[in-house]
Design a protein around this motif. Structure first.
Motif, short mmCIF file in Angstrom:
data_model
loop_
_atom_site.label_atom_id
_atom_site.label_comp_id
_atom_site.label_asym_id
_atom_site.label_seq_id
_atom_site.Cartn_x
_atom_site.Cartn_y
_atom_site.Cartn_z
N ILE A 207 0.82 -1.25 0.06
CA ILE A 207 -0.07 0.05 0.06
C ILE A 207 0.76 1.08 -0.04
N GLU B 60 -2.15 8.40 4.51
CA GLU B 60 -3.47 9.23 4.53
C GLU B 60 -2.93 10.74 4.14
N ILE C 162 -5.51 4.52 -6.36
CA ILE C 162 -6.21 4.36 -5.10
C ILE C 162 -6.72 2.91 -5.10
N LYS C 163 -7.65 2.62 -6.26
CA LYS C 163 -8.22 1.23 -6.68
C LYS C 163 -6.84 0.21 -5.86
N GLU D 290 -7.71 10.30 0.12
CA GLU D 290 -8.99 9.47 -0.27
C GLU D 290 -8.87 7.98 0.08
N ILE D 291 -7.46 7.66 0.61
CA ILE D 291 -7.35 6.39 1.18
C ILE D 291 -7.48 6.23 2.76
N ASP D 292 -8.63 5.55 2.98
CA ASP D 292 -8.89 5.48 4.53
C ASP D 292 -8.49 4.27 5.17
N MET E 152 -5.65 -3.25 0.91
CA MET E 152 -6.07 -3.17 2.13
C MET E 152 -7.03 -4.09 2.41
N VAL E 153 -8.02 -4.55 1.57
CA VAL E 153 -9.09 -5.77 1.96
C VAL E 153 -8.18 -6.72 2.22
N GLN F 221 -6.39 -0.17 -2.23
CA GLN F 221 -7.76 -0.66 -1.58
C GLN F 221 -7.86 -1.93 -1.66
#
Length: 417
Positions: free
Chosen positions: A142, A208, A154-155, A213-215, A161-162, A158
């Motif tokens: 990440i 961040e 960003i995608k 946009e990345i939480d 991240m999942v 994520q």
């Protein structure tokens, strides 16, 4: 034959150069002859033959089993090794792949295979460590994806991240099972989890800041939960007499958690200060823009009021929570000194929850501020366009707030005759 003749015949052996050849001559000619033989007769090298292998094995195992079972199995293994050697090389080449890159699916497939194999042949504590290792890898990915800032980053972030969240959640389940079935192993597991949790938070702490946009709040939450939870498990099992660990060592485990959460609180406070600076910039922008916007009939006052209310409420909440955090951490340290470790861990959990609430409030405020700033600049562009027809219009100079950047530009509109 008389004895005298026999003695004379025996003495003849020592007459070198007369009847018997000289010994020096014999040695020299023997060496020359052997050299000639070696040069003229081809050397026969032993050839390897699998038949010799089967015969050797047949000494220990009946020949029927050797030829019907062992030989087919060995051939299968050799063919499989040659076939998969190229695939193994390809897998090694994909270990540095990132989400969105061509080799990443191969990398993830390899890791999933490792997980499946571990579930069959390894213990649950080893499985927990494998999942924490994978979670740490995802955190590094990440960070790299965000730093490189490539297409769809960003995608791709994520996606990682999942997977990171799933790895931590699976590790947590395995650790709970270890606590029930092998409590003596929880100390070892706890040390590994603490180390990996630290790596994860270190890699994500600036993500961040680089891109709003990345939480990462959810990941930070579950990372803290598993780290604190394993230490709590160690303390409980020690009190039950199922874990052997010194008082000083277990106190250090709890103190390390307090320091980690204290560091998290400092980071959240820094983010809050950044948002305050953004608020000041937006308020300045609103003050200079209100007259022009009102003239065009496009009022931003409602947004100004709502944002200001949100900001004021959030600022008060953040300030109150930071004070409460400092107080709770001080109490936790005192509890550790007095050997009330479970109570200290409970304080750490409370602080973790407060940190999460502050971080979420700061993030929501930052989004609102950036949105208002964007709207104000858009309205300024419209006002300047409608009031300066026929001239060259310089639109507001570059302003940087958070991850939003408005670039200066010049628009020329020709007046119609």
């Amino acid at each position: 034959m008389s004895r005298e003749i026999i003695e004379k015949i025996k003495q003849m052996k020592n007459y070198n150069g007369q009847i018997n050849p000289d010994q020096v001559w014999i040695a020299k000619n023997r060496e020359q002859m052997m050299t000639q033989i070696k040069n003229t007769v081809p050397e026969i090298k032993p050839k390897f033959n699998f038949k010799m292998v089967w015969q050797a094995i047949g000494i220990f195992i009946p020949n029927k089993i050797v030829y019907n079972v062992v030989r087919p199995l060995v051939v299968f293994i050799l063919v499989g090794t040659l076939t998969t050697s190229g695939w193994i090389a390809s897998v090694s080449a994909t270990q540095n792949s990132l989400p969105g890159e061509l080799g990443y699916s191969v990398k993830r497939a390899t890791e999933k295979t490792q997980v499946v194999v571990a579930s069959i042949i390894s213990t649950e504590e080893v499985e927990a460590q494998i999942h924490m290792d994978l979670a740490s890898k995802r955190a590094k990915e990440i960070k790299q994806v965000v730093v490189e800032n490539k297409n769809n980053f960003i995608k791709n972030a994520q996606v990682a991240m999942v997977d990171l969240e799933k790895s931590i959640q699976t590790a947590e389940k395995k650790i709970k099972s270890v606590g029930e079935t092998k409590p003596e192993k929880v100390l070892e597991v706890s040390k590994n989890v603490t180390e990996k949790a630290k790596e994860i938070k270190e890699n994500l702490k600036n993500v961040e800041v680089q891109n709003n946009e990345i939480d990462i709040n959810k990941v930070q939450k579950i990372t803290n939960e598993i780290s604190i939870g394993t230490v709590e498990l160690v303390v409980k099992k020690k009190e039950e007499g199922k874990v052997i660990i010194s008082e000083e060592e277990v106190k250090k485990l709890v103190s390390d958690q307090i320091e980690s959460i204290s560091s998290d609180a400092n980071i959240v406070q820094q983010k809050a200060e950044i948002v305050v600076d953004q608020i000041v910039a937006v308020e300045s922008l609103q003050t200079t823009s209100t007259t022009e916007v009102a003239t065009s009939g496009l009022s931003m006052l409602e947004n100004t009021v709502s944002t200001k209310s949100l900001v004021e409420g959030t600022s008060k909440t953040v300030a109150d929570n930071i004070q409460q955090t400092e107080k709770s951490l001080t109490e936790a340290k005192t509890l550790v000194e007095n050997n009330h470790l479970l109570e200290a861990i409970q304080k750490v959990k409370e602080v973790t929850q407060v940190n999460q609430e502050i971080a979420q409030a700061v993030k929501e405020t930052q989004k609102a501020v950036i949105e208002v700033q964007s709207q104000i600049n858009q309205q300024n562009l419209i006002v300047n366009t409608t009031t300066n027809i026929g001239s060259t219009i310089p639109v507001s100079t570059t302003t940087n707030i958070g991850s939003t950047t408005l670039v200066s530009t010049t628009i020329k509109i020709e007046e119609k005759n």
